[in-house]
Design an enzyme around this catalytic site. Structure first.
Site, PDB file in Angstrom:
ATOM      1  N   GLU A   1       0.878  -1.173   0.000  1.00 48.00           N
ATOM      2  CA  GLU A   1       0.000   0.000   0.000  1.00 48.00           C
ATOM      3  C   GLU A   1       0.909   1.215   0.000  1.00 48.00           C
ATOM      4  O   GLU A   1       2.025   1.180   0.558  1.00 48.00           O
ATOM      5  CB  GLU A   1      -0.933   0.006   1.204  1.00 48.00           C
ATOM      6  CG  GLU A   1      -1.908  -1.165   1.251  1.00 48.00           C
ATOM      7  CD  GLU A   1      -2.791  -1.300   0.019  1.00 48.00           C
ATOM      8  OE1 GLU A   1      -3.131  -0.244  -0.578  1.00 48.00           O
ATOM      9  OE2 GLU A   1      -3.114  -2.431  -0.362  1.00 48.00           O
TER      10      GLU A   1
ATOM     11  N   HIS B   1      -7.747  -3.428  -0.194  1.00 46.51           N
ATOM     12  CA  HIS B   1      -6.803  -2.318  -0.164  1.00 46.51           C
ATOM     13  C   HIS B   1      -6.137  -2.153   1.201  1.00 46.51           C
ATOM     14  O   HIS B   1      -5.510  -1.120   1.451  1.00 46.51           O
ATOM     15  CB  HIS B   1      -7.436  -1.001  -0.614  1.00 46.51           C
ATOM     16  CG  HIS B   1      -7.916  -1.032  -2.026  1.00 46.51           C
ATOM     17  ND1 HIS B   1      -7.082  -1.335  -3.086  1.00 46.51           N
ATOM     18  CD2 HIS B   1      -9.158  -0.822  -2.557  1.00 46.51           C
ATOM     19  CE1 HIS B   1      -7.788  -1.306  -4.204  1.00 46.51           C
ATOM     20  NE2 HIS B   1      -9.034  -1.005  -3.911  1.00 46.51           N
TER      21      HIS B   1
END
Length: 279
Positions: free
Chosen positions: A14, A173
């Protein structure tokens, strides 16, 4: 079934983000991995480290909403070089860095290792060529999925899960959750007999310029290879020696190819062979 690798390590970063174009440089904020034994089709271990960005230290509200990673979590984390060192120590602890080809990274797409990782290394002053070779080649699970003959609405992680009869677990995510879900895709594809061969390598454009010493027929020329490709090297050598070059060697090794060129250290002596030498 023959497996190219006994182990694979799922990796899904990320990074700092914002609406519209990504910040420059874009920095890793979560460094997660899941280690799998392919033949046994099982998870062995996992790794997760938050990373403190230094060029854009304040996360946007968009980034926190997308990833669930908070400002407090990255503020308390170490910067990227320390996280990378911890990741290598984790790999070494499982014996994965002791020999070439012991494992390969698996990503969902090419962006993580083709774009984000080299950009982050450049921003942190880390020489990519000095890192284990595994960080410069990888398996894109989307390519393995396509080769399996399975069908999905898209080649996104959620669609691939659905095609394999699996539901999304955790939060999309969030890096460690994405790694675990990608790992489930890998294990499902392995159960179907899929092969996990290398599908991509770091583009030559991502490597730094390479000073070399070229030698041919007792002559020596110092050159700088700006793009690590064999065709570029042969063209550069042909111009330097005013003769058409066809092959290049280091010491008594095999002829150099694009992949081998990417691993050369600055200042390497390269022996050239011309077309007239082969006549």
């Amino acid at each position: 079934m023959h497996l190219p690798f006994e182990h694979v390590v799922v990796l899904d970063f990320e990074a700092t983000c914002q609406p519209g174009a990504a910040p420059v440089p874009q920095e890793v904020i979560e460094f997660p991995s899941v280690l799998l034994a392919l033949a046994e089709r099982r998870v062995i271990d996992s790794f997760e480290a938050f990373v403190r960005p230094v060029h854009h230290p304040t996360l946007t509200a968009f980034c926190t909403e997308l990833t669930s990673i908070t400002q407090a979590e990255v503020d308390a984390a170490a910067p990227f070089p320390e996280a990378l060192a911890r990741h290598q120590a984790w790999l070494a602890g499982h014996g994965l860095l002791a020999r070439e080809g012991a494992f390969a990274f698996v990503t969902c797409g090419d962006w993580d290792l083709a774009t984000l990782f080299p950009g982050q290394c450049a921003a942190a002053g880390i020489d990519l060529v000095k890192l284990p070779r595994a960080y410069r080649r990888w398996i894109n699970v989307k390519e393995v999925f396509k080769a399996s003959g399975r069908r999905a609405k898209t080649l996104g992680m959620v669609s691939m899960l659905a095609s394999l009869g699996l539901e999304l677990e955790g939060r999309h995510h969030r890096g460690i959750d994405d790694c675990r879900n990608i790992a489930r895709i890998v294990l499902a594809l392995a159960a179907l007999g899929s092969r996990f061969d290398i599908t991509a390598r770091l583009p030559s454009s991502q490597y730094p310029e390479l000073p070399l010493e070229l030698r041919w027929q007792g002559r020596s020329e110092s050159v700088v290879l700006r793009r690590r490709g064999l065709a570029t090297l042969l063209g550069l050598a042909s111009g330097a020696f005013h003769s058409k070059m066809t092959q290049a060697f280091v010491a008594d090794g095999p002829p150099l190819d694009d992949d081998a060129l990417c691993e050369l250290a600055p200042g390497t002596i390269v022996r050239m062979v011309a077309a007239k030498d082969e006549a």
